[in-house]
Design a protein around this motif. Structure first.
Motif, PDB file in Angstrom:
ATOM      1  N   UNK A  55       0.814  -1.238   0.000  1.00 47.53           N
ATOM      2  CA  UNK A  55       0.000   0.000   0.000  1.00 47.53           C
ATOM      3  C   UNK A  55       0.838   1.274   0.000  1.00 47.53           C
ATOM      4  N   UNK A  56       2.132   1.170   0.275  1.00 48.92           N
ATOM      5  CA  UNK A  56       2.971   2.366   0.253  1.00 48.92           C
ATOM      6  C   UNK A  56       3.083   2.943  -1.159  1.00 48.92           C
ATOM      7  N   UNK A  57       3.048   2.071  -2.188  1.00 46.48           N
ATOM      8  CA  UNK A  57       3.134   2.525  -3.578  1.00 46.48           C
ATOM      9  C   UNK A  57       1.948   2.041  -4.412  1.00 46.48           C
ATOM     10  N   UNK A  58       1.368   0.897  -4.049  1.00 52.43           N
ATOM     11  CA  UNK A  58       0.092   0.421  -4.613  1.00 52.43           C
ATOM     12  C   UNK A  58       0.112   0.297  -6.128  1.00 52.43           C
ATOM     13  N   UNK A  59       1.196  -0.221  -6.704  1.00 56.15           N
ATOM     14  CA  UNK A  59       1.218  -0.480  -8.142  1.00 56.15           C
ATOM     15  C   UNK A  59       0.568  -1.829  -8.425  1.00 56.15           C
ATOM     16  N   UNK A  60      -0.167  -1.897  -9.518  1.00 53.21           N
ATOM     17  CA  UNK A  60      -0.763  -3.159  -9.917  1.00 53.21           C
ATOM     18  C   UNK A  60       0.293  -4.027 -10.609  1.00 53.21           C
ATOM     19  N   UNK A  61      -0.031  -5.310 -10.763  1.00 51.22           N
ATOM     20  CA  UNK A  61       0.907  -6.219 -11.431  1.00 51.22           C
ATOM     21  C   UNK A  61       1.148  -5.795 -12.879  1.00 51.22           C
ATOM     22  N   UNK A  62       0.110  -5.288 -13.528  1.00 51.49           N
ATOM     23  CA  UNK A  62       0.278  -4.840 -14.916  1.00 51.49           C
ATOM     24  C   UNK A  62       1.220  -3.639 -14.987  1.00 51.49           C
ATOM     25  N   UNK A  63       1.084  -2.704 -14.057  1.00 50.73           N
ATOM     26  CA  UNK A  63       1.963  -1.537 -14.046  1.00 50.73           C
ATOM     27  C   UNK A  63       3.402  -1.925 -13.733  1.00 50.73           C
ATOM     28  N   UNK A  64       3.567  -2.894 -12.837  1.00 53.42           N
ATOM     29  CA  UNK A  64       4.920  -3.360 -12.520  1.00 53.42           C
ATOM     30  C   UNK A  64       5.540  -4.032 -13.737  1.00 53.42           C
ATOM     31  N   UNK A  65       4.754  -4.861 -14.422  1.00 52.60           N
ATOM     32  CA  UNK A  65       5.278  -5.547 -15.606  1.00 52.60           C
ATOM     33  C   UNK A  65       5.667  -4.545 -16.685  1.00 52.60           C
ATOM     34  N   UNK A  66       4.830  -3.526 -16.922  1.00 50.49           N
ATOM     35  CA  UNK A  66       5.179  -2.512 -17.914  1.00 50.49           C
ATOM     36  C   UNK A  66       6.433  -1.758 -17.491  1.00 50.49           C
ATOM     37  N   UNK A  67       6.542  -1.467 -16.207  1.00 49.48           N
ATOM     38  CA  UNK A  67       7.707  -0.728 -15.751  1.00 49.48           C
ATOM     39  C   UNK A  67       8.989  -1.521 -15.890  1.00 49.48           C
ATOM     40  N   UNK A  68       8.948  -2.829 -15.559  1.00 50.80           N
ATOM     41  CA  UNK A  68      10.148  -3.655 -15.658  1.00 50.80           C
ATOM     42  C   UNK A  68      10.528  -3.885 -17.112  1.00 50.80           C
ATOM     43  N   UNK A  69       9.534  -4.121 -17.963  1.00 56.02           N
ATOM     44  CA  UNK A  69       9.819  -4.466 -19.355  1.00 56.02           C
ATOM     45  C   UNK A  69      10.014  -3.232 -20.235  1.00 56.02           C
ATOM     46  N   UNK A  70       9.247  -2.172 -19.976  1.00 65.15           N
ATOM     47  CA  UNK A  70       9.266  -1.014 -20.862  1.00 65.15           C
ATOM     48  C   UNK A  70       9.798   0.251 -20.199  1.00 65.15           C
ATOM     49  N   UNK A  71       9.860   0.264 -18.861  1.00 63.77           N
ATOM     50  CA  UNK A  71      10.372   1.435 -18.161  1.00 63.77           C
ATOM     51  C   UNK A  71       9.491   2.648 -18.293  1.00 63.77           C
ATOM     52  N   UNK A  72       8.154   2.515 -18.005  1.00 66.48           N
ATOM     53  CA  UNK A  72       7.264   3.656 -18.159  1.00 66.48           C
ATOM     54  C   UNK A  72       7.462   4.653 -17.011  1.00 66.48           C
ATOM     55  N   UNK A  73       6.789   5.818 -17.113  1.00 66.60           N
ATOM     56  CA  UNK A  73       7.004   6.921 -16.182  1.00 66.60           C
ATOM     57  C   UNK A  73       6.586   6.561 -14.755  1.00 66.60           C
ATOM     58  N   UNK A  74       5.500   5.801 -14.605  1.00 71.35           N
ATOM     59  CA  UNK A  74       5.031   5.458 -13.261  1.00 71.35           C
ATOM     60  C   UNK A  74       6.081   4.670 -12.499  1.00 71.35           C
ATOM     61  N   UNK A  75       6.601   3.655 -13.137  1.00 72.87           N
ATOM     62  CA  UNK A  75       7.604   2.830 -12.468  1.00 72.87           C
ATOM     63  C   UNK A  75       8.910   3.601 -12.284  1.00 72.87           C
ATOM     64  N   UNK A  76       9.218   4.488 -13.219  1.00 70.07           N
ATOM     65  CA  UNK A  76      10.437   5.288 -13.087  1.00 70.07           C
ATOM     66  C   UNK A  76      10.340   6.205 -11.866  1.00 70.07           C
ATOM     67  N   UNK A  77       9.149   6.783 -11.629  1.00 67.88           N
ATOM     68  CA  UNK A  77       8.958   7.615 -10.437  1.00 67.88           C
ATOM     69  C   UNK A  77       9.099   6.792  -9.168  1.00 67.88           C
ATOM     70  N   UNK A  78       8.579   5.573  -9.188  1.00 67.46           N
ATOM     71  CA  UNK A  78       8.730   4.672  -8.043  1.00 67.46           C
ATOM     72  C   UNK A  78      10.201   4.403  -7.755  1.00 67.46           C
TER      73      UNK A  78
END
Length: 573
Positions: A119-142
Motif C-alpha cells: 500500500x505504500x506505492x500500490x502499483x498493480x501487477x500490470x503496471x509493474x510488468x510494464x515498468x520492468x519491461x518497458x520502463x514507463x514513467x510510473x515505475x520510473x517515479x517509483x
C-alpha cells in the motif's frame, strides 16, 4: 422382617461446574468457518464476562488470524498480541518491512517488486510488468523515490528512516481510510518502537535491522511470561508454541481442523537414510523399513506425535476451563480428530437451539462433566470484511472505473553536513548531555553520600553513554570542592524540583534551601552565561523569589549557578 435400608442422604454440595466446554460453531461454506468460530467465541466471552485477562485463544496457525481480529474489533472485545512472529506476520509490519528490504538491498529485484505492490506505492501487477519491461514513467517515479530513500538511509537511523518512509508515502492517510486502519496503525507504531529500541541498543544499518526482523520471524514462538501484557483488560491471543510455560484461567482452542503437514524430506537414523516423499520419492523411502514401518511413513508418524504433544500442551494451559470450538460434524483432521474421539461428537447431546447441556463422561477412568453449547451470534457466519471505514464511499468507489495511480515524488533530503561540522555537533551534543546529567546529579546529591551509585542510576535514567558519564565523573571531582556547592550542601534543603504554578504555566525550582532566617531559590543553568542571558535569568529567578516569599511570608533570595562540563559561576539575585 428384614428392615428397609434408610434412603440415601442427598449430597449437599453443588454439582461440579464443567471444566470442559465444547462450542458448536456452524457455518455455511468452508471459507466462512473462521468467521463463524470467531462470532461464537465473541458471543460466549461476552455472555461470560469477567476479567478478560483470564481468557486466552491458542492457535496452531496464524494465516486466518485476521478473521478472528475483525470479529473481535466489531464486537468491541479488546485483545493483545505478543511481540513474536504472531505480530510480525500481520499485514502492516510485513508491508513496511518489504519497503525497508527494497531500500536496504538495491540489487534485489524481488524485494523491489514486493515494495511496489505494498500500500505504500500500490502499483498493480500490470503496471509493474510494464515498468520492468518497458520502463514507463510510473515505475520510473517509483524507482526515483526508492533511490531517494536509499540515499537518506546512509545518514538516518532506522527509526528516522521509517518516519521518512511513512511521511513520503502518506501511509497513515491510507490506514485512516481503511476499515481495519486502527489495527494497522497500532501495529505500525509497534514496529517504530522496535526500531527505536534497536537504534538505542545496537545502532546498526537498515540492512542489519531487516535481517534482525527476518531472524525474529524465523524463530520459534516460545517466549518469556514477562512478555505478556498483564496490565490491560484484554483477551490474550497466542500460538500454542508461545503458550508453553504459561497458564490462563480459560483456554479457548479454535481452528481445530487445521490439517497435518507431513515432512517431505527428512533423515532416518536406523537404518541411516535420506527420505524424500511427494512428487519425488527416494528408493529408500519406498522400499526401506524401520522395523515393520515403511520409511516414507515415518514423517507422518513424527508429525502425528508432535501434534499430540501440542494438543497436550494446549489443553494443560488451562487452570479452570478449556473450551473447544468446532462444529457438530467436524472433519477428522488436526486437533478436531482427538476431540471427536474423546467426546464422541456425532452422538453428543447438543441443544436444539441456543443453550447449554452438561453431560458427565468417563475420560481416562474419571467422571468429568462436559458442557455442549450453542450460543447466539450477531453475525451469520459469513465474511463481511470491508475495505474502507466509510461504507458509502466504498460503494461509490466500487462502482467507478479504476484510475491511474499517482506516486509521491522523491522526498527532499537535506544535504549531508561536512565531516568537521558533524564532529563539532557531536561533541556539542555530548557536552550538552553531560550538562543535563550533571544537573540531575546535583539536584539529588547531598554532598556526603557516595556519588558512584547515584551517578550510575542517573546515567541509566538519562540514557547517557560511557563517555558522557566519564565526563560528568571528572567534573564532579571539581564541583565537590566548589564554594557554591559547599554552600548548598551546608544549607537545609526544603525541596527539589519544586513545582510552581505561574501565569505562564508550571515552572520548577531546582532546589529550595533555608539559610538562617532567609530562604534561597537555587536555579541551575547550562552553558556560558552571556550578559543578555544573565539579565533574563535574573528576572526569572526574581519572580520565583517573589512568589515563594508571598507563599511563606519569609524573605527569599535567589542564586543562579551556571554549571557545566567546563563552567562554574554563581550569581546572587
Amino acid at each position: 422382617p428384614t428392615p428397609h435400608p434408610p434412603p440415601p442422604t442427598p449430597d449437599p454440595r453443588p454439582p461440579t461446574p464443567p471444566s470442559i466446554t465444547i462450542i458448536d460453531a456452524p457455518f455455511g461454506a468452508r471459507d466462512d468457518r473462521f468467521t463463524a468460530e470467531a462470532e461464537s467465541i465473541a458471543a460466549w466471552i461476552a455472555a461470560r464476562g469477567g476479567d478478560l485477562r483470564g481468557y486466552a485463544l491458542l492457535f496452531r496457525r496464524t494465516t486466518k488470524l485476521d478473521d478472528y481480529l475483525d470479529v473481535f474489533e466489531r464486537r468491541g472485545i479488546p485483545y493483545v498480541l505478543p511481540p513474536t512472529r504472531l505480530f510480525l506476520d500481520r499485514p502492516a509490519p510485513v508491508d513496511l518491512l518489504a519497503v525497508l528490504r527494497a531500500i536496504a538491498f538495491p540489487f534485489d529485484r524481488g524485494a523491489e517488486v514486493s515494495a511496489a505492490r505494498t500500500p505504500y506505492f500500490a502499483l498493480t501487477d500490470a503496471e509493474i510488468a510494464r515498468g520492468v519491461l518497458e520502463g514507463d514513467d510510473t515505475y520510473r517515479t517509483f524507482l526515483e523515490t526508492l533511490d531517494s530513500l536509499r540515499a537518506a538511509a546512509q545518514h538516518l537511523t532506522v527509526a528516522q528512516l521509517i518516519d521518512l518512509v511513512i511521511r513520503t508515502c502518506g501511509i497513515e492517510q491510507v490506514y485512516a481510510a481503511a476499515a481495519d486502519g486502527t489495527r494497522a496503525m497500532r501495529h505500525l507504531e509497534h514496529v517504530r518502537a522496535i526500531a527505536f529500541a534497536y537504534d538505542q541498543r545496537i545502532g546498526g544499518s537498515v540492512r542489519q535491522f531487516v535481517d534482525e526482523i527476518s531472524r525474529r520471524r524465523g524463530d520459534p514462538d516460545e517466549m518469556e511470561p514477562s512478555l505478556i501484557d498483564e496490565a490491560g483488560d484484554a483477551v490474550r491471543l497466542l500460538t500454542v508454541h508461545a503458550a508453553k510455560g504459561l497458564e490462563f484461567d480459560t483456554v479457548i482452542l479454535p481452528d481445530l481442523e487445521f490439517p497435518l503437514k507431513s515432512a517431505e524430506i527428512f533423515l532416518v537414523d536406523e537404518p541411516r537414510s535420506l527420505v524424500l516423499r511427494g512428487q519425488v520419492e527416494t528408493l529408500s523411502g519406498h522400499y526401506g523399513r524401520a522395523g515393520d514401518v515403511p520409511l516414507k511413513e515415518i514423517g507422518t508418524k513424527r508429525e502425528e506425535a508432535e501434534n499430540r504433544r501440542l494438543f497436550y500442551v494446549a489443553v494443560t494451559r488451562a487452570k479452570a476451563e478449556v473450551v473447544f470450538v468446532t462444529s457438530a460434524k467436524p472433519r477428522k483432521e488436526g486437533f478436531a480428530r482427538y476431540v471427536e474421539q474423546i467426546f464422541d461428537l456425532p452422538n453428543a447431546p447438543w441443544p436444539l437451539e441456543q443453550g447449554r447441556v452438561v453431560k458427565t463422561m468417563t475420560i481416562g477412568g474419571d467422571a468429568v462433566p462436559v458442557a455442549f453449547e450453542r450460543v447466539a451470534t450477531e453475525g451469520t457466519g459469513t465474511r463481511a470484511r470491508r475495505r474502507l471505514a466509510d461504507p458509502v464511499l466504498e460503494a461509490e468507489l466500487a462502482a467507478l472505473p479504476a484510475v491511474e495511480p499517482s506516486l509521491p515524488p522523491p522526498a527532499l533530503i537535506p544535504a549531508a553536513l561536512p565531516r568537521g561540522e558533524v564532529l563539532m555537533r557531536r561533541a556539542s551534543s555530548q557536552k550538552r548531555g553531560a550538562g543535563i546529567l550533571l544537573h540531575r546529579v546535583l539536584e539529588l546529591w547531598d554532598g556526603r553520600s557516595p556519588i558512584e551509585p547515584l551517578l550510575a542510576l542517573l546515567a541509566v535514567e538519562q540514557g547517557a553513554d560511557g563517555a558522557t558519564t566519564a565526563l560528568v565523573r571528572k567534573r564532579l571531582a571539581t564541583v565537590a570542592r566548589s564554594k557554591t556547592f559547599l554552600r548548598i550542601a551546608r544549607a537545609e534543603t526544603l525541596g527539589r524540583e519544586l513545582p510552581l504554578l505561574t501565569p505562564d504555566g508550571e515552572r520548577r525550582i531546582d532546589r529550595y534551601l533555608r539559610e538562617g532566617e532567609t530562604d534561597l531559590v537555587v536555579d541551575y543553568k547550562s552553558g556560558q552565561p552571556s550578559e543578555a542571558r544573565i539579565a533574563a535569568d535574573r528576572e526569572q529567578v526574581g519572580q520565583y523569589c517573589q512568589a515563594m516569599s508571598a507563599i511563606t511570608g519569609r524573605p527569599c533570595a535567589g542564586l543562579l549557578w551556571y554549571i557545566d562540563a567546563d563552567v562554574d559561576r554563581s550569581i546572587e539575585t
